[in-house]
Design a protein around this motif. Sequence first.
Motif, PDB file in Angstrom:
ATOM      1  N   VAL A  70       0.929 -39.021 -27.197  1.00 58.35           N
ATOM      2  CA  VAL A  70       0.771 -38.114 -28.336  1.00 58.35           C
ATOM      3  C   VAL A  70       0.059 -38.816 -29.483  1.00 58.35           C
ATOM      4  O   VAL A  70      -0.909 -38.298 -30.058  1.00 58.35           O
ATOM      5  N   GLU A  71       0.529 -40.021 -29.831  1.00 60.50           N
ATOM      6  CA  GLU A  71      -0.022 -40.729 -30.977  1.00 60.50           C
ATOM      7  C   GLU A  71      -1.475 -41.141 -30.765  1.00 60.50           C
ATOM      8  O   GLU A  71      -2.289 -41.095 -31.686  1.00 60.50           O
ATOM      9  N   SER A  72      -1.813 -41.568 -29.550  1.00 58.28           N
ATOM     10  CA  SER A  72      -3.165 -42.066 -29.298  1.00 58.28           C
ATOM     11  C   SER A  72      -4.190 -40.940 -29.220  1.00 58.28           C
ATOM     12  O   SER A  72      -5.395 -41.185 -29.317  1.00 58.28           O
ATOM     13  N   ARG A  73      -3.717 -39.687 -29.071  1.00 62.44           N
ATOM     14  CA  ARG A  73      -4.651 -38.571 -28.955  1.00 62.44           C
ATOM     15  C   ARG A  73      -5.470 -38.366 -30.222  1.00 62.44           C
ATOM     16  O   ARG A  73      -6.619 -37.930 -30.164  1.00 62.44           O
ATOM     17  N   SER A  74      -4.922 -38.704 -31.393  1.00 60.96           N
ATOM     18  CA  SER A  74      -5.680 -38.529 -32.632  1.00 60.96           C
ATOM     19  C   SER A  74      -6.868 -39.486 -32.685  1.00 60.96           C
ATOM     20  O   SER A  74      -7.959 -39.118 -33.140  1.00 60.96           O
TER      21      SER A  74
END
Length: 208
Positions: free
Chosen positions: A165-169
């Motif tokens: 989730v975090e790395s998707r940005s």
Amino acid sequence: MIIVVIMSVAVIGLAVLLWTGRERTRGGGGQGLKHRFGPEYARAVADHDGGTKAAEQELGKRVKEHGSLTQQALTPAARERYRTRWAAVQEQFVESPQQAVTEADTLLARLARDRGFPDGERFEDQIAALSVHHAHHAHHVQGYRSMHTAALGRSGTEDMREAMVESRSLFEALVSGQPATHPGPWTPTAKAKRRGHRPEHHAKGGST
């Protein structure tokens, strides 16, 4: 003699103030580094046990080494290929979380390289360069760190999901070339249930 000494001290003081102002404008001073790095500044200070001087020296070194880096644009076809691969990796997470985060980590490293950052085989160099250009967005650089840690097999399933989730940005920011906000929640298990069957393994080897 006293007047000469006073004037010399005044000149030196003025020179120091001017130099400090230039350094802060260029992101070299404490306030400039805080503004440029945002959450990454606080992380650097924590890594140095609260030592702001050591943290600022490290961050200043990153700016010196990577601040002039020119990011390369992706072709529309390349952007589409990366987005297709990322979607496939997210689907793969349901059946094989570890393999999914490993492939996602490789995909992010390759994407950053194609955008002009250091090669992913030198993770510390790549993350340092990314921090100079993307650190002001809290989840960008830290998400990639979490992904890399998960890819090394040092995280549980929930931590791996959060890393995705975090790395998707950061992924979206690199693909689009525009700053990305933190993405909304992603729950692969719920998505799989809505589809009514277990997802196929779309992620395969090969370059983008």
